[in-house]
Design an enzyme around this catalytic site. Structure first.
Site, PDB file in Angstrom:
ATOM      1  N   ARG A  20       0.857  -1.198   0.000  1.00 13.12           N
ATOM      2  CA  ARG A  20       0.000   0.000   0.000  1.00 13.12           C
ATOM      3  C   ARG A  20       0.887   1.239   0.000  1.00 13.12           C
ATOM      4  O   ARG A  20       1.687   1.444   0.896  1.00 13.12           O
ATOM      5  CB  ARG A  20      -0.906  -0.007   1.228  1.00 13.12           C
ATOM      6  CG  ARG A  20      -1.808   1.208   1.301  1.00 13.12           C
ATOM      7  CD  ARG A  20      -2.605   1.240   2.585  1.00 13.12           C
ATOM      8  NE  ARG A  20      -3.704   0.285   2.570  1.00 13.12           N
ATOM      9  CZ  ARG A  20      -4.422  -0.029   3.641  1.00 13.12           C
ATOM     10  NH1 ARG A  20      -4.151   0.535   4.806  1.00 13.12           N
ATOM     11  NH2 ARG A  20      -5.398  -0.896   3.560  1.00 13.12           N
ATOM     12  N   ARG A  69      -4.431   3.323  17.395  1.00 12.99           N
ATOM     13  CA  ARG A  69      -5.201   2.706  16.302  1.00 12.99           C
ATOM     14  C   ARG A  69      -4.932   3.492  15.042  1.00 12.99           C
ATOM     15  O   ARG A  69      -4.240   4.509  15.050  1.00 12.99           O
ATOM     16  CB  ARG A  69      -6.688   2.788  16.692  1.00 12.99           C
ATOM     17  CG  ARG A  69      -7.625   1.720  16.103  1.00 12.99           C
ATOM     18  CD  ARG A  69      -7.228   0.330  16.452  1.00 12.99           C
ATOM     19  NE  ARG A  69      -8.270  -0.633  16.125  1.00 12.99           N
ATOM     20  CZ  ARG A  69      -8.411  -1.267  14.969  1.00 12.99           C
ATOM     21  NH1 ARG A  69      -7.595  -1.032  13.973  1.00 12.99           N
ATOM     22  NH2 ARG A  69      -9.374  -2.162  14.807  1.00 12.99           N
ATOM     23  N   LYS A  70      -5.539   3.048  13.925  1.00 10.51           N
ATOM     24  CA  LYS A  70      -5.411   3.802  12.669  1.00 10.51           C
ATOM     25  C   LYS A  70      -5.982   5.211  12.830  1.00 10.51           C
ATOM     26  O   LYS A  70      -6.766   5.475  13.757  1.00 10.51           O
ATOM     27  CB  LYS A  70      -6.142   3.077  11.543  1.00 10.51           C
ATOM     28  CG  LYS A  70      -7.659   3.155  11.664  1.00 10.51           C
ATOM     29  CD  LYS A  70      -8.395   2.344  10.609  1.00 10.51           C
ATOM     30  CE  LYS A  70      -8.196   2.851   9.201  1.00 10.51           C
ATOM     31  NZ  LYS A  70      -9.220   2.241   8.281  1.00 10.51           N
ATOM     32  N   GLY A  91     -16.853  -5.910   1.782  1.00 11.15           N
ATOM     33  CA  GLY A  91     -16.895  -7.348   2.022  1.00 11.15           C
ATOM     34  C   GLY A  91     -17.151  -7.780   3.451  1.00 11.15           C
ATOM     35  O   GLY A  91     -17.362  -8.962   3.724  1.00 11.15           O
ATOM     36  N   CYS A 110     -14.562  -0.774   4.523  1.00 11.29           N
ATOM     37  CA  CYS A 110     -13.556  -0.100   3.691  1.00 11.29           C
ATOM     38  C   CYS A 110     -14.180   0.473   2.418  1.00 11.29           C
ATOM     39  O   CYS A 110     -13.706   1.461   1.871  1.00 11.29           O
ATOM     40  CB  CYS A 110     -12.450  -1.073   3.309  1.00 11.29           C
ATOM     41  SG  CYS A 110     -11.687  -1.875   4.717  1.00 11.29           S
ATOM     42  N   GLY A 111     -15.247  -0.155   1.925  1.00 13.95           N
ATOM     43  CA  GLY A 111     -15.926   0.323   0.710  1.00 13.95           C
ATOM     44  C   GLY A 111     -16.967   1.393   1.003  1.00 13.95           C
ATOM     45  O   GLY A 111     -17.710   1.801   0.115  1.00 13.95           O
TER      46      GLY A 111
HETATM   47 FE1  SRM Z   1      -9.752  -0.769   5.253  1.00 14.85          FE
HETATM   48  C1  SRM Z   1      -8.582  -3.116   7.380  1.00 14.85           C
HETATM   49  C2  SRM Z   1      -8.535  -2.422   2.635  1.00 14.85           C
HETATM   50  C3  SRM Z   1     -10.213   1.988   3.336  1.00 14.85           C
HETATM   51  C4  SRM Z   1     -11.803   0.509   7.662  1.00 14.85           C
HETATM   52  N1  SRM Z   1      -8.677  -2.446   5.065  1.00 14.85           N
HETATM   53  C5  SRM Z   1      -8.259  -3.260   6.068  1.00 14.85           C
HETATM   54  C6  SRM Z   1      -7.286  -4.322   5.557  1.00 14.85           C
HETATM   55  C7  SRM Z   1      -5.904  -3.775   5.731  1.00 14.85           C
HETATM   56  C8  SRM Z   1      -7.451  -5.649   6.286  1.00 14.85           C
HETATM   57  C9  SRM Z   1      -6.412  -6.663   5.884  1.00 14.85           C
HETATM   58  O1  SRM Z   1      -5.313  -6.665   6.422  1.00 14.85           O
HETATM   59  O2  SRM Z   1      -6.724  -7.476   5.023  1.00 14.85           O
HETATM   60  C10 SRM Z   1      -7.735  -4.382   4.067  1.00 14.85           C
HETATM   61  C11 SRM Z   1      -6.682  -4.785   3.080  1.00 14.85           C
HETATM   62  C12 SRM Z   1      -7.289  -5.690   2.029  1.00 14.85           C
HETATM   63  C13 SRM Z   1      -6.513  -5.731   0.781  1.00 14.85           C
HETATM   64  O3  SRM Z   1      -5.733  -6.685   0.565  1.00 14.85           O
HETATM   65  O4  SRM Z   1      -6.711  -4.840  -0.050  1.00 14.85           O
HETATM   66  C14 SRM Z   1      -8.332  -2.998   3.884  1.00 14.85           C
HETATM   67  N2  SRM Z   1      -9.326  -0.269   3.376  1.00 14.85           N
HETATM   68  C15 SRM Z   1      -8.930  -1.132   2.414  1.00 14.85           C
HETATM   69  C16 SRM Z   1      -8.988  -0.490   1.042  1.00 14.85           C
HETATM   70  C17 SRM Z   1      -7.905  -0.999   0.098  1.00 14.85           C
HETATM   71  C18 SRM Z   1     -10.383  -0.735   0.436  1.00 14.85           C
HETATM   72  C19 SRM Z   1     -10.461  -0.432  -1.037  1.00 14.85           C
HETATM   73  O5  SRM Z   1     -10.632  -1.406  -1.800  1.00 14.85           O
HETATM   74  O6  SRM Z   1     -10.348   0.712  -1.435  1.00 14.85           O
HETATM   75  C20 SRM Z   1      -8.869   0.987   1.444  1.00 14.85           C
HETATM   76  C21 SRM Z   1      -7.439   1.443   1.559  1.00 14.85           C
HETATM   77  C22 SRM Z   1      -7.331   2.902   1.853  1.00 14.85           C
HETATM   78  C23 SRM Z   1      -5.914   3.408   1.825  1.00 14.85           C
HETATM   79  O7  SRM Z   1      -5.418   3.658   0.723  1.00 14.85           O
HETATM   80  O8  SRM Z   1      -5.319   3.541   2.899  1.00 14.85           O
HETATM   81  C24 SRM Z   1      -9.507   0.946   2.825  1.00 14.85           C
HETATM   82  N3  SRM Z   1     -10.750   0.980   5.489  1.00 14.85           N
HETATM   83  C25 SRM Z   1     -10.913   1.934   4.536  1.00 14.85           C
HETATM   84  C26 SRM Z   1     -11.930   2.862   4.943  1.00 14.85           C
HETATM   85  C27 SRM Z   1     -12.482   4.007   4.110  1.00 14.85           C
HETATM   86  C28 SRM Z   1     -11.815   5.324   4.341  1.00 14.85           C
HETATM   87  O9  SRM Z   1     -10.731   5.413   4.926  1.00 14.85           O
HETATM   88  O10 SRM Z   1     -12.415   6.300   3.916  1.00 14.85           O
HETATM   89  C29 SRM Z   1     -12.380   2.436   6.180  1.00 14.85           C
HETATM   90  C30 SRM Z   1     -13.531   3.044   7.005  1.00 14.85           C
HETATM   91  C31 SRM Z   1     -13.168   4.392   7.559  1.00 14.85           C
HETATM   92  C32 SRM Z   1     -12.424   4.318   8.854  1.00 14.85           C
HETATM   93  O11 SRM Z   1     -11.312   3.765   8.884  1.00 14.85           O
HETATM   94  O12 SRM Z   1     -12.948   4.841   9.843  1.00 14.85           O
HETATM   95  C33 SRM Z   1     -11.630   1.248   6.513  1.00 14.85           C
HETATM   96  N4  SRM Z   1     -10.095  -1.198   7.203  1.00 14.85           N
HETATM   97  C34 SRM Z   1     -11.034  -0.601   7.998  1.00 14.85           C
HETATM   98  C35 SRM Z   1     -11.090  -1.288   9.258  1.00 14.85           C
HETATM   99  C36 SRM Z   1     -11.991  -0.923  10.469  1.00 14.85           C
HETATM  100  C37 SRM Z   1     -11.273   0.066  11.336  1.00 14.85           C
HETATM  101  C38 SRM Z   1     -11.696   0.033  12.776  1.00 14.85           C
HETATM  102  O13 SRM Z   1     -11.512   1.063  13.460  1.00 14.85           O
HETATM  103  O14 SRM Z   1     -12.165  -1.001  13.257  1.00 14.85           O
HETATM  104  C39 SRM Z   1     -10.159  -2.358   9.177  1.00 14.85           C
HETATM  105  C40 SRM Z   1      -9.852  -3.411  10.255  1.00 14.85           C
HETATM  106  C41 SRM Z   1      -8.881  -2.924  11.279  1.00 14.85           C
HETATM  107  O15 SRM Z   1      -8.267  -1.868  11.159  1.00 14.85           O
HETATM  108  O16 SRM Z   1      -8.766  -3.646  12.264  1.00 14.85           O
HETATM  109  C42 SRM Z   1      -9.568  -2.272   7.873  1.00 14.85           C
HETATM  110 FE1  SF4 Z   2     -13.611  -6.076   4.964  1.00 15.09          FE
HETATM  111 FE2  SF4 Z   2     -12.068  -4.038   4.290  1.00 15.09          FE
HETATM  112 FE3  SF4 Z   2     -11.394  -6.516   3.623  1.00 15.09          FE
HETATM  113 FE4  SF4 Z   2     -13.411  -5.269   2.391  1.00 15.09          FE
HETATM  114  S1  SF4 Z   2     -11.240  -4.736   2.298  1.00 15.09           S
HETATM  115  S2  SF4 Z   2     -13.423  -7.344   3.121  1.00 15.09           S
HETATM  116  S3  SF4 Z   2     -14.339  -4.172   4.133  1.00 15.09           S
HETATM  117  S4  SF4 Z   2     -11.501  -5.630   5.685  1.00 15.09           S
END
Ligand code: SRM
Ligand code: SF4
Length: 511
Positions: free
Chosen positions: A68, A182-183, A436, A441-442
């Site tokens: 990333r 946290r993030k 998903g 994240c979507g």
């Molecule tokens: Fe996300 C975790 C993908 C935007 C909330 N997110 C993850 C992980 C890293 C989990 C993992 O290790 O597998 C996903 C990686 C999957 C992969 O292989 O791609 C993942 N998040 C994404 C992306 C790629 C979705 C997308 O297809 O666009 C986005 C990457 C953004 C970036 O460039 O940094 C992405 N994630 C978001 C957003 C939207 C936003 O930021 O506007 C959110 C909700 C907003 C927020 O964070 O408040 C989001 N992601 C999460 C969470 C829940 C956070 C929490 O506080 O619980 C997780 C799980 C965690 O952090 O434990 C997570």
């Molecule tokens: Fe869940 Fe984020 Fe993975 Fe999508 S990319 S399946 S919302 S953790």
């Protein structure tokens, strides 16, 4: 400043391994990891600490990592895009890039033995993936048309870059911010249409005038998580552009020093604000800032509907245009990336921009080059005038690569829209977001129709299904959508969406 540390005994397991060794320490060990290979690596280093340098172990595809990047305001050059394309090209069918919902890109298929060389190459084109995962500040979003939009109030590009440089120490990595509870998400909006979804960030700056001076009202605590989803709330603070970097620093330091570290599900900024109360949180920010915050301006300037930037638009620079291309669910293959880099160079000035809707903008195309640009074969796939149903489709990664996923998303999202598009005709786009799992994240809560993956029982079998969200509004008066129907098996989803589109979005059956 004094910190109120959580007692060691009640730290969650992530806090314990962070206290043992800072995530950024793996930067010095990459050559070693490359030599021993992913199977011989310490598991905590491999599965968690590598995320501090933007390398994500994928349990779904062991040995093929995801990388990333960081991309302030979603801006990149053709040299950078070409470098990213070369990196994924090496991995053949396993390699691709996904534009993310934070204006960023993730590369697929990366092998640990290649990481040191990849990092050397990224350095040559001034790119970094540092601190892009785990308990760090994520990609900082800003208007994707900053500096070229005739109607913008403030060009936020430099501010976004400065905030990133402060947090990451100019891409070198910065231990001052590498162990947050946290993030943390930051957005800076300088346009009237809130193109960065300011309200869903932990810290957001939205344009607002005070006594005729331009600045930003500050919002705090927005988050989506499986446990809780909240829109950001006003901090009652107005900040001059010159103070944005320092306010980011102060808020982050308060979060770092005072944020909750025992229950990881309750560690985001909003939980700290709940614990302290908004007034005390604000007072602490002032203490760390070492000066008082001004009360917020009476109103902000977000008074437009959100634009998606797909199509051809004149820039504020006379004679220049930007072209927004629709990239279905943000997926790019190496050849697409090479083609985009070439187009940006041949027709524009080499620059490209990503949007939070996972699309690409090529700016700075002179009037005289526009027709030739629009005749490029790539536009047959990455349209400037997509079908209204496909136009606003967004999808997270889903089960193809993400082990949190409860369902497959990207391919299913595309197939569903294709089938519905063949049956229905719409005059206006409908924003459909797939995610998903409940991590969101979507961003299903900002969509007209949000679909969140879940498991459902049908005829004694466990199947992939979705919870249906509706009512998310973006742009002016943005507010979050809510769940209106739970547990729809994916195999039964099409008629549900078909009815919704006809009854609530004016779709008409094609003859
Ligand atoms: Fe996300 C975790 C993908 C935007 C909330 N997110 C993850 C992980 C890293 C989990 C993992 O290790 O597998 C996903 C990686 C999957 C992969 O292989 O791609 C993942 N998040 C994404 C992306 C790629 C979705 C997308 O297809 O666009 C986005 C990457 C953004 C970036 O460039 O940094 C992405 N994630 C978001 C957003 C939207 C936003 O930021 O506007 C959110 C909700 C907003 C927020 O964070 O408040 C989001 N992601 C999460 C969470 C829940 C956070 C929490 O506080 O619980 C997780 C799980 C965690 O952090 O434990 C997570
Ligand atoms: Fe869940 Fe984020 Fe993975 Fe999508 S990319 S399946 S919302 S953790």
């Amino acid at each position: 400043m004094t910190s109120t540390a959580t007692p060691t005994a009640s730290l969650n397991k992530f806090e314990k391994f962070k206290a043992e060794k800072d995530g950024l320490a793996v930067k010095a060990e990459l050559e070693h990891f490359a030599q021993v290979g992913w199977e011989a690596m310490d598991e905590t280093d491999r599965d968690h600490r590598l995320k501090w340098v933007g390398i994500f172990f994928r349990p779904v595809t062991p040995g093929k990592f995801m990388m990333r990047m960081r991309m302030p305001s979603g801006i990149l050059t053709s040299d950078q895009m070409r470098m990213l394309a070369e990196i994924v090209q090496r991995y053949g069918e396993d390699g691709c890039g996904d534009i993310t919902t934070r204006q960023n890109i993730q590369l697929r298929g990366v092998r640990i033995e290649d990481v040191p060389e990849i990092f050397r190459r990224l350095e040559r084109v001034e790119m970094t993936s540092v601190q892009s995962g785990m308990d760090n500040v994520r990609n900082i979003t800003g208007s994707p048309v900053a500096g070229i939009d005739a109607d913008e109030l403030f060009d936020t590009r430099s501010l976004v870059q400065q905030v990133q440089d402060m947090i990451t120490n100019h891409g070198e990595g910065n231990k001052a911010f590498s162990n947050l509870p946290r993030k943390f998400n930051i957005a800076i909006a300088g346009c009237r249409d809130n193109s960065v979804h300011a309200e869903i960030n932990d810290l957001a700056f939205v344009p607002a005038y005070k006594d005729g001076v331009f600045g930003f009202n500050v919002l705090v605590g927005g988050l989506f998580s499986a446990k809780r989803c909240d829109a950001a709330i006003p901090l009652n603070a107005w900040v001059h552009p010159d103070d944005v970097v320092e306010v980011c620093r102060a808020v982050l330091e308060v979060f770092r020093d005072r944020g909750p570290r025992s229950n990881r599900h309750k560690a985001r900024l909003m939980w700290l604000i709940d614990e302290l109360g908004l007034g005390q949180f604000r007072a602490l920010v002032e203490e760390y800032l070492e000066k008082p915050l001004q009360p917020s301006a009476e109103k902000d300037e977000i008074d437009w509907e959100k634009r998606d930037h797909i199509g051809v638009y004149p820039q504020k620079q006379p004679g220049l245009n930007y072209v927004g291309l629709h990239v279905p669910v943000g997926r790019l293959y190496a050849q697409d990336m090479f083609d985009l880099a070439r187009m940006a160079e041949v027709y524009g000035n080499g620059e490209m921009r990503f949007t939070v809707e996972q699309n690409v903008i090529i700016p700075n195309i002179p009037d005289s080059r526009l027709d030739a640009c629009l005749a490029e074969p790539l536009l047959e796939r990455f349209s400037i005038n997509p079908d209204p149903l496909a136009r606003s489709l967004v999808s997270c990664t889903g089960s193809q690569f993400c082990n949190f996923a409860l369902i497959e998303t990207k391919n299913r999202a595309l197939a569903t829209i294709e089938e519905l598009g063949a049956e229905l005709s719409l005059t206006k786009p409908v924003r459909i977001h797939w995610t998903g799992c409940p991590n969101s994240c979507g961003q299903p809560q900002v969509a007209d129709i949000g679909l969140m993956g879940t498991k459902v029982r049908k005829n004694g079998k466990t199947l992939e299904g979705v919870d249906l969200y509706m009512g998310g509004t973006v742009g002016k008066e943005a507010h979050l959508g809510t769940c209106v129907q739970k547990s729809i098996p994916c195999e039964d989803l099409k008629p549900v969406l078909r009815n919704l589109l006809i009854e609530q979005f004016g779709a008409t059956p094609r003859l």
